[in-house]
Write a protein that holds these residues in place. Structure first.
Motif, PDB file in Angstrom:
ATOM      1  N   MET A 181       3.723  10.977  -5.612  1.00 20.75           N
ATOM      2  CA  MET A 181       4.048  10.081  -5.583  1.00 20.75           C
ATOM      3  C   MET A 181       3.021   8.945  -5.337  1.00 20.75           C
ATOM      4  SD  MET A 181       6.284   9.630  -2.753  1.00 20.75           S
ATOM      5  CE  MET A 181       6.829   8.202  -1.802  1.00 20.75           C
ATOM      6  N   VAL A 182       1.455   9.793  -4.889  1.00 18.77           N
ATOM      7  CA  VAL A 182       0.094   9.466  -5.345  1.00 18.77           C
ATOM      8  C   VAL A 182       0.263   7.915  -6.371  1.00 18.77           C
ATOM      9  CG1 VAL A 182      -2.153   9.170  -5.606  1.00 18.77           C
ATOM     10  CG2 VAL A 182      -0.706  10.730  -4.463  1.00 18.77           C
ATOM     11  N   ALA A 183       0.993   8.176  -7.725  1.00 21.81           N
ATOM     12  CA  ALA A 183       1.267   7.769  -8.773  1.00 21.81           C
ATOM     13  C   ALA A 183       1.665   6.069  -8.497  1.00 21.81           C
ATOM     14  CB  ALA A 183       1.361   7.962  -9.842  1.00 21.81           C
ATOM     15  N   PHE A 184       2.999   6.289  -7.468  1.00 24.44           N
ATOM     16  CA  PHE A 184       3.571   5.501  -7.222  1.00 24.44           C
ATOM     17  C   PHE A 184       3.047   4.181  -6.284  1.00 24.44           C
ATOM     18  CE2 PHE A 184       6.746   3.195  -4.129  1.00 24.44           C
ATOM     19  CZ  PHE A 184       7.364   2.584  -5.055  1.00 24.44           C
ATOM     20  N   GLU A 185       2.357   4.759  -4.810  1.00 22.39           N
ATOM     21  CA  GLU A 185       1.493   4.064  -4.225  1.00 22.39           C
ATOM     22  C   GLU A 185       0.539   3.179  -4.764  1.00 22.39           C
ATOM     23  OE1 GLU A 185       0.658   7.432  -1.479  1.00 22.39           O
ATOM     24  OE2 GLU A 185       2.381   7.327  -0.373  1.00 22.39           O
ATOM     25  N   ASN A 186      -0.216   4.003  -5.856  1.00 20.78           N
ATOM     26  CA  ASN A 186      -1.352   2.802  -6.432  1.00 20.78           C
ATOM     27  C   ASN A 186      -0.411   1.704  -7.290  1.00 20.78           C
ATOM     28  OD1 ASN A 186      -3.185   4.411  -5.473  1.00 20.78           O
ATOM     29  ND2 ASN A 186      -3.235   6.851  -7.375  1.00 20.78           N
ATOM     30  N   ALA A 187       0.312   2.451  -7.360  1.00 18.00           N
ATOM     31  CA  ALA A 187       1.125   1.348  -8.572  1.00 18.00           C
ATOM     32  C   ALA A 187       1.377   0.068  -7.412  1.00 18.00           C
ATOM     33  CB  ALA A 187       2.339   2.054  -9.362  1.00 18.00           C
ATOM     34  N   LEU A 188       1.758   0.294  -6.992  1.00 13.49           N
ATOM     35  CA  LEU A 188       1.867  -0.178  -5.679  1.00 13.49           C
ATOM     36  C   LEU A 188       1.177  -1.660  -4.863  1.00 13.49           C
ATOM     37  CD1 LEU A 188       5.062  -1.765  -4.258  1.00 13.49           C
ATOM     38  CD2 LEU A 188       4.610   0.089  -2.320  1.00 13.49           C
ATOM     39  N   LEU A 189       0.327  -0.966  -4.422  1.00 12.59           N
ATOM     40  CA  LEU A 189      -1.108  -1.311  -3.881  1.00 12.59           C
ATOM     41  C   LEU A 189      -1.471  -2.303  -4.948  1.00 12.59           C
ATOM     42  CD1 LEU A 189      -3.292  -1.066  -2.116  1.00 12.59           C
ATOM     43  CD2 LEU A 189      -4.590   0.721  -3.469  1.00 12.59           C
ATOM     44  N   LEU A 190      -1.564  -2.127  -6.530  1.00 11.52           N
ATOM     45  CA  LEU A 190      -2.106  -2.584  -7.680  1.00 11.52           C
ATOM     46  C   LEU A 190      -1.375  -4.080  -7.664  1.00 11.52           C
ATOM     47  CD1 LEU A 190      -3.067  -0.440 -10.546  1.00 11.52           C
ATOM     48  CD2 LEU A 190      -4.764  -1.610  -9.017  1.00 11.52           C
ATOM     49  N   LEU A 191       0.213  -4.052  -7.665  1.00 10.67           N
ATOM     50  CA  LEU A 191       0.466  -5.013  -7.385  1.00 10.67           C
ATOM     51  C   LEU A 191       0.946  -5.965  -6.284  1.00 10.67           C
ATOM     52  CD1 LEU A 191       4.098  -3.452  -8.444  1.00 10.67           C
ATOM     53  CD2 LEU A 191       2.940  -4.965  -9.894  1.00 10.67           C
ATOM     54  N   VAL A 192       0.298  -5.002  -5.267  1.00 14.84           N
ATOM     55  CA  VAL A 192       0.139  -6.183  -4.025  1.00 14.84           C
ATOM     56  C   VAL A 192      -1.384  -6.695  -4.043  1.00 14.84           C
ATOM     57  CG1 VAL A 192      -0.254  -6.050  -1.341  1.00 14.84           C
ATOM     58  CG2 VAL A 192       1.458  -4.591  -2.566  1.00 14.84           C
TER      59      VAL A 192
END
Length: 94
Positions: A1-12
């Motif tokens: 789940m941490v990888a998804f949150e990091n990817a989402l943060l990078l997209l934002v």
């Protein structure tokens, strides 16, 4: 789940830098570099390590394979032929 949150943060972050970069008087890549530098120093992302064997395989590089169209199971002769075609194309552009 941490990888998804990091990817989402990078997209934002990328979206925010794109919006901000349109309003600044300098080119967009400068905005991306400054934003990425700030994000790298301020935010704590997990460390990513890459296997060198993936990129360097028996003297040939992954970049040469992708540029010249040589697959992972290809022969060196195919690489030499593609390299010749690529160099002729690049000389034609110069």
């Amino acid at each position: 789940m941490v990888a998804f949150e990091n990817a989402l943060l990078l997209l934002v972050l990328l979206t925010a830098l794109s919006v901000i970069g349109r309003r600044l008087p300098w080119p967009m890549p400068i905005t991306y570099v400054v934003g990425a530098t700030l994000a790298a120093t301020l935010l704590r992302f997990p460390r990513v390590e890459l296997d060198p064997g993936f990129f360097f395989r028996g003297g040939d590089t992954l970049a040469a394979h992708s540029v010249c169209g040589l697959s992972a199971g290809g022969r060196v002769a195919d690489f030499e032929y593609s390299r010749g075609r690529l160099s002729r194309a690049l000389l034609g552009l110069a």
